[in-house]
Write a protein that holds these residues in place. Sequence first.
Motif, PDB file in Angstrom:
ATOM      1  N   UNK A   1       0.823  -1.213   0.000  1.00 21.19           N
ATOM      2  CA  UNK A   1       0.000   0.000   0.000  1.00 21.19           C
ATOM      3  C   UNK A   1       0.849   1.252   0.000  1.00 21.19           C
ATOM      4  N   UNK A   2       1.984   1.183   0.652  1.00 19.37           N
ATOM      5  CA  UNK A   2       2.834   2.366   0.784  1.00 19.37           C
ATOM      6  C   UNK A   2       3.763   2.566  -0.409  1.00 19.37           C
ATOM      7  N   UNK A   3       3.796   1.626  -1.344  1.00 19.13           N
ATOM      8  CA  UNK A   3       4.682   1.763  -2.488  1.00 19.13           C
ATOM      9  C   UNK A   3       5.136   0.418  -3.014  1.00 19.13           C
ATOM     10  N   UNK A   4       6.283   0.418  -3.689  1.00 18.07           N
ATOM     11  CA  UNK A   4       6.779  -0.773  -4.357  1.00 18.07           C
ATOM     12  C   UNK A   4       8.192  -1.101  -3.890  1.00 18.07           C
ATOM     13  N   UNK A   5       8.502  -2.404  -3.972  1.00 20.56           N
ATOM     14  CA  UNK A   5       9.871  -2.869  -3.798  1.00 20.56           C
ATOM     15  C   UNK A   5      10.289  -3.450  -5.140  1.00 20.56           C
ATOM     16  N   UNK A   6      11.424  -2.950  -5.657  1.00 21.72           N
ATOM     17  CA  UNK A   6      11.840  -3.266  -7.014  1.00 21.72           C
ATOM     18  C   UNK A   6      13.167  -4.003  -7.024  1.00 21.72           C
ATOM     19  N   UNK A   7      13.416  -4.735  -8.130  1.00 19.50           N
ATOM     20  CA  UNK A   7      14.665  -5.467  -8.324  1.00 19.50           C
ATOM     21  C   UNK A   7      15.257  -5.087  -9.667  1.00 19.50           C
ATOM     22  N   UNK A   8      16.601  -4.962  -9.715  1.00 21.16           N
ATOM     23  CA  UNK A   8      17.270  -4.744 -10.992  1.00 21.16           C
ATOM     24  C   UNK A   8      18.374  -5.768 -11.226  1.00 21.16           C
ATOM     25  N   UNK A   9      18.314  -6.864 -10.477  1.00 24.57           N
ATOM     26  CA  UNK A   9      19.252  -7.960 -10.648  1.00 24.57           C
ATOM     27  C   UNK A   9      18.937  -9.057  -9.659  1.00 24.57           C
TER      28      UNK A   9
ATOM     29  N   UNK B   1      13.172   0.632  -2.783  1.00 25.89           N
ATOM     30  CA  UNK B   1      11.807   1.150  -2.735  1.00 25.89           C
ATOM     31  C   UNK B   1      11.595   2.232  -3.786  1.00 25.89           C
ATOM     32  N   UNK B   2      10.343   2.348  -4.238  1.00 27.97           N
ATOM     33  CA  UNK B   2       9.960   3.411  -5.162  1.00 27.97           C
ATOM     34  C   UNK B   2       8.498   3.752  -4.937  1.00 27.97           C
ATOM     35  N   UNK B   3       8.169   5.024  -5.121  1.00 24.77           N
ATOM     36  CA  UNK B   3       6.790   5.470  -4.978  1.00 24.77           C
ATOM     37  C   UNK B   3       6.086   5.426  -6.326  1.00 24.77           C
ATOM     38  N   UNK B   4       4.783   5.283  -6.286  1.00 24.71           N
ATOM     39  CA  UNK B   4       3.995   5.303  -7.513  1.00 24.71           C
ATOM     40  C   UNK B   4       3.815   6.738  -7.976  1.00 24.71           C
TER      41      UNK B   4
ATOM     42  N   UNK C   1       5.651  -6.643 -13.233  1.00 25.64           N
ATOM     43  CA  UNK C   1       5.715  -5.557 -14.209  1.00 25.64           C
ATOM     44  C   UNK C   1       7.131  -4.984 -14.276  1.00 25.64           C
ATOM     45  N   UNK C   2       7.459  -4.436 -15.465  1.00 23.76           N
ATOM     46  CA  UNK C   2       8.704  -3.690 -15.653  1.00 23.76           C
ATOM     47  C   UNK C   2       8.393  -2.199 -15.611  1.00 23.76           C
ATOM     48  N   UNK C   3       9.228  -1.443 -14.904  1.00 25.23           N
ATOM     49  CA  UNK C   3       9.014  -0.008 -14.737  1.00 25.23           C
ATOM     50  C   UNK C   3      10.322   0.738 -14.918  1.00 25.23           C
ATOM     51  N   UNK C   4      10.202   2.056 -15.151  1.00 24.42           N
ATOM     52  CA  UNK C   4      11.343   2.959 -15.179  1.00 24.42           C
ATOM     53  C   UNK C   4      11.259   3.865 -13.959  1.00 24.42           C
ATOM     54  N   UNK C   5      12.390   4.067 -13.287  1.00 23.28           N
ATOM     55  CA  UNK C   5      12.426   4.788 -12.015  1.00 23.28           C
ATOM     56  C   UNK C   5      13.424   5.937 -12.086  1.00 23.28           C
ATOM     57  N   UNK C   6      12.990   7.092 -11.611  1.00 25.20           N
ATOM     58  CA  UNK C   6      13.883   8.260 -11.486  1.00 25.20           C
ATOM     59  C   UNK C   6      13.644   8.908 -10.135  1.00 25.20           C
TER      60      UNK C   6
ATOM     61  N   UNK D   1      13.665   7.879  -7.127  1.00 31.51           N
ATOM     62  CA  UNK D   1      12.837   7.170  -6.160  1.00 31.51           C
ATOM     63  C   UNK D   1      11.364   7.090  -6.523  1.00 31.51           C
ATOM     64  N   UNK D   2      11.001   7.499  -7.756  1.00 31.20           N
ATOM     65  CA  UNK D   2       9.597   7.435  -8.181  1.00 31.20           C
ATOM     66  C   UNK D   2       9.494   6.746  -9.537  1.00 31.20           C
ATOM     67  N   UNK D   3       8.476   5.917  -9.684  1.00 32.60           N
ATOM     68  CA  UNK D   3       8.217   5.270 -10.966  1.00 32.60           C
ATOM     69  C   UNK D   3       7.716   6.331 -11.953  1.00 32.60           C
ATOM     70  N   UNK D   4       8.331   6.380 -13.138  1.00 35.95           N
ATOM     71  CA  UNK D   4       7.945   7.374 -14.141  1.00 35.95           C
ATOM     72  C   UNK D   4       7.280   6.735 -15.355  1.00 35.95           C
ATOM     73  N   UNK D   5       7.370   5.419 -15.490  1.00 35.00           N
ATOM     74  CA  UNK D   5       6.735   4.761 -16.641  1.00 35.00           C
ATOM     75  C   UNK D   5       6.529   3.284 -16.342  1.00 35.00           C
TER      76      UNK D   5
END
Length: 364
Positions: free
Chosen positions: A40-48, A55-58, A77-82, A84-88
């Motif tokens: 609910x508070x956001x996402x946990x992401x992996x790049x490897x 962490x990243x915010x929506x 899902x795959x996302x782009x992050x800048x 600390x926030x997901x941009x795409x």
Amino acid sequence: MTPAAGLRAIGWPVQPGPEWLELQARHPLARLARVAEQHRSGYRLADGPDAELFSAESPPEWQRNLNDPLQRAGVGDWVLVEGGQIVALLPRRSALKRGAAGEHYRQQLIAANIDTAFVVTGLDADFNPRRIERYLMLVHGGGIEPVVVLTKSDKGADIDAALAALQPIRDEGVAVHAVNAKDADSVALLSPWLQPGHTVVLVGSSGAGKSTLTNTLLGNERMKTGDVRASDSRGRHTTTHRALLPLLSGACLIDTPGMRELKPTGEEKPDRSAFADIDALAEQCRFRDCRHEREPGCAVRAAIEAGTLDPLRVANWRKLADEVAVAAETLETRQAQNADERKPGEKRGTRASNKWQDRKRDGH
């Protein structure tokens, strides 16, 4: 490990689609990552596979558009992050969805960008061919390859009888394997679907053995496991949220909580899942609108009477087809409503949504 190899190890395709590359070009400074956990508070992401989750915010538009969860990222899902926030959010190449529980029609994303779904069922009181057929309908509807995994083969179950009950599914080309989820050698039967770069999602009831299977594939006791009730072999939700887990084989695994309700979204094709043989018979009926009850020249009824077709499968085929038709009508109406501007003072009740509600009240 190079960044490209690291992404490949968590499911990045060898040849990403042009829309993916176009989005990356729009955000040259963005970090490419995959959603490993959604909270609910956001996402946990992996790049490897070996890197720590971050962490990243929506983005604000996702937070405003709470009524359409499919427009927000989910696990896989795959996302782009800048910054600390997901941009795409990159376009999905496959998605496992279901109709969300409750009276009102809404789609729920289970996992995205999946190659294979392991439909996990225990060889105990959890075993239910009709429920397996329902899972296959949802899996095929998402453009995902299903594999039926029968767990608890070490509990003295009649494996041959279970395989015989699932023979129609096997005849449609769906792989079915009985395994002891606690034994790595037994679970090795699933290795063809766990190759580097592939993503597998586990679905099934609570207590079916998904967490035990996950622990064996991981090689450690990462996921909690629990006892099941003796009366119906159901367990508590030991998995409380979906999680993307890299495996030593180079594949990725997404474990999911047990699902008690498997409602169609309206996008499924029942005849393309576990019922292609029945659909082919229906094409031979004398009347195109045959209900397969008492109509003359019904090929489906003839096969039942000849003992070559299970009447329980036919009943489930008809039930699921009816549910998909109602959901499809509701989905079409919702899409039309979203496309049109609401007229001032106009009440937007729909025949499709009323039909959905009536069916729920009638116990269908």
